[in-house]
Write an enzyme that holds these catalytic residues in place. Structure first.
Site, short mmCIF file in Angstrom:
data_model
loop_
_atom_site.label_atom_id
_atom_site.label_comp_id
_atom_site.label_asym_id
_atom_site.label_seq_id
_atom_site.Cartn_x
_atom_site.Cartn_y
_atom_site.Cartn_z
N ARG A 1 164.83 74.89 94.43
CA ARG A 1 164.59 76.17 95.09
C ARG A 1 164.57 77.31 94.06
O ARG A 1 165.06 78.40 94.32
CB ARG A 1 165.62 76.43 96.18
CG ARG A 1 165.06 77.20 97.39
CD ARG A 1 166.13 77.46 98.45
NE ARG A 1 166.54 76.24 99.12
CZ ARG A 1 167.80 75.95 99.46
NH1 ARG A 1 168.78 76.78 99.16
NH2 ARG A 1 168.10 74.83 100.08
N ARG B 1 164.20 83.32 97.81
CA ARG B 1 164.49 84.69 98.25
C ARG B 1 165.38 85.48 97.30
O ARG B 1 165.41 86.70 97.34
CB ARG B 1 165.15 84.64 99.63
CG ARG B 1 164.18 84.38 100.76
CD ARG B 1 164.90 84.33 102.09
NE ARG B 1 165.61 83.07 102.28
CZ ARG B 1 166.45 82.84 103.29
NH1 ARG B 1 166.70 83.79 104.17
NH2 ARG B 1 167.04 81.67 103.41
N ARG C 1 156.47 87.53 99.15
CA ARG C 1 156.85 87.06 100.49
C ARG C 1 156.83 88.19 101.52
O ARG C 1 156.53 87.94 102.70
CB ARG C 1 158.25 86.44 100.41
CG ARG C 1 158.89 86.06 101.72
CD ARG C 1 158.15 84.91 102.41
NE ARG C 1 158.84 84.54 103.62
CZ ARG C 1 158.69 85.17 104.77
NH1 ARG C 1 157.85 86.20 104.87
NH2 ARG C 1 159.35 84.79 105.85
N ASP D 1 156.76 73.19 101.11
CA ASP D 1 157.88 72.85 101.98
C ASP D 1 157.76 71.39 102.38
O ASP D 1 156.66 70.80 102.34
CB ASP D 1 157.90 73.75 103.22
CG ASP D 1 159.20 73.63 103.99
OD1 ASP D 1 160.25 74.04 103.45
OD2 ASP D 1 159.19 73.11 105.12
N TYR E 1 164.13 65.30 111.11
CA TYR E 1 163.55 66.56 111.56
C TYR E 1 162.68 66.34 112.79
O TYR E 1 162.74 67.09 113.78
CB TYR E 1 162.68 67.18 110.46
CG TYR E 1 163.40 68.18 109.58
CD1 TYR E 1 163.78 69.42 110.07
CD2 TYR E 1 163.65 67.90 108.24
CE1 TYR E 1 164.42 70.35 109.26
CE2 TYR E 1 164.29 68.82 107.42
CZ TYR E 1 164.66 70.05 107.93
OH TYR E 1 165.29 70.96 107.13
#
Length: 347
Positions: A29, A33, A42, A78, A155
């Protein structure tokens, strides 16, 4: 064809268990963010549109690599969009993360899951890879990745995150035929997807089994390992593959048995102990606790040194966190970590 600069890069040499001038490092990652450069991009789009716009995915991938000074770039993408062409209604909900609105509620629903026959439906990923590879420095490899079959199956069944995986395990335990059908469709789709990433220009790939830590060793061996092994065997032989699993060090012996050129571990086991299990014939990736990045820099340095010391100078160590960077991390601490790894491990 891989250039001599890429073949002899720190990361690629470490993946082959060859000596390097210092320990290579990249961060899971690493484009996220916590980076203002990422947020500048973003803020103008949604997460899924960022993933599906090759120019933007390339920009955040390249910027993160340059800003941090890491030894490899990892494709900004992703794990879950591959589930969309398989029949799942995926949405990224602000404050919640990924949500699947039509999860598999019972074993009888497995037949509605379709394997991805033509991975060109995910062409935005391959277009991003080509753009990134074109603009990366000649000695910096690009990593591709995919979710492991168990993590994606979970998931698809749970519809999102889970603490106990009740629905997943219920289907797994009660209907092995349905479980086998689901896992094989995932393996077939993921194998094509990873090989298409390689054809587009990545130098190595990582399989993320982010949720397999919820399993006992016996359950992992019975319900997961055969499919992970089948996926690993489907990936082009000449491409280094990182088999990453988190959450349960008791699974490492079976993780190794599943395969992979590099075994990615989390922080729940000492790296020296993991080396005894994994051996010296395969590279190890890891394994600083990501929360160490919140510590003062002198503490972070001592914890970084402890991981390097645990490797005891063995060739075949790729430094990484045991999982991804947290979104509120101070980017200066991540930059400092990369510098610390390089300086502390320099020959």
């Amino acid at each position: 064809m891989m250039t001599p600069e890429l073949y002899n890069s720190r990361f690629m040499k470490a993946a082959r268990c060859e000596p390097t001038d210092c320990t290579p490092v990249w961060i899971m990652r690493q484009a996220g963010r916590y980076l203002p450069e990422y947020m500048a991009v973003r803020s103008k789009t949604t997460f899924i549109d960022l993933c599906k716009t090759p120019e933007l995915a390339a920009e955040v991938t390249l910027t993160a690599r340059e800003v941090l000074g890491v030894d490899a770039a990892i494709l900004f993408a992703d794990l879950l969009p591959i589930l969309q062409p398989m029949g799942f209604d995926l949405e990224y909900v602000k404050g919640e993360g990924p949500v699947i609105h039509n999860p598999l509620m019972a074993a009888s629903e497995i037949d509605r899951v379709k394997a991805v026959d033509d991975v060109e439906i995910l062409s935005y990923v391959f277009d991003a890879i080509k753009l990134i590879r074109n603009d990366l420095p000649s000695d910096i490899p690009l990593l591709g990745f995919a979710g492991a079959p168990f993590t994606l199956a979970s998931y698809a069944i749970e519809g999102g995150g889970s603490k106990n995986y009740i629905r997943t395990k219920t289907i797994m335990y009660n209907d092995e035929g349905a479980w086998d059908a689901l896992m094989n469709r995932l393996v077939d789709s993921l194998g094509k997807y990873l090989n298409a990433q390689i054809d587009a220009g990545v130098q190595a790939v990582q399989i993320f089994d982010s949720w397999a830590g919820c399993l006992s060793p016996a359950d992992y061996r019975r319900y997961v390992q055969p499919y992970t092994k089948k996926l690993i065997e489907a990936v082009q032989d000449e491409t280094p593959l990182i088999n990453f699993l988190t959450g349960n060090p008791a699974l490492i012996p079976d993780q190794v048995e599943a395969g992979g050129d590099v075994i990615g571990i989390d922080w729940r086991i000492d790296l020296a102990e993991a080396r005894k299990i994994i051996g010296n014939e395969r590279a190890i990736q890891g394994n600083l606790d990501p929360i160490s990045l919140y510590a003062n820099l002198d503490v972070l340095e001592s914890r970084t040194k402890a991981v390097l010391d645990a490797n005891a100078g063995h060739p075949g160590h790729i430094f990484n966190l045991g999982h991804g960077v947290q979104p509120d991390m101070n980017p200066d601490h991540v930059k400092a970590l990369v510098q610390m790894v390089h300086e502390l491990s320099a020959n």
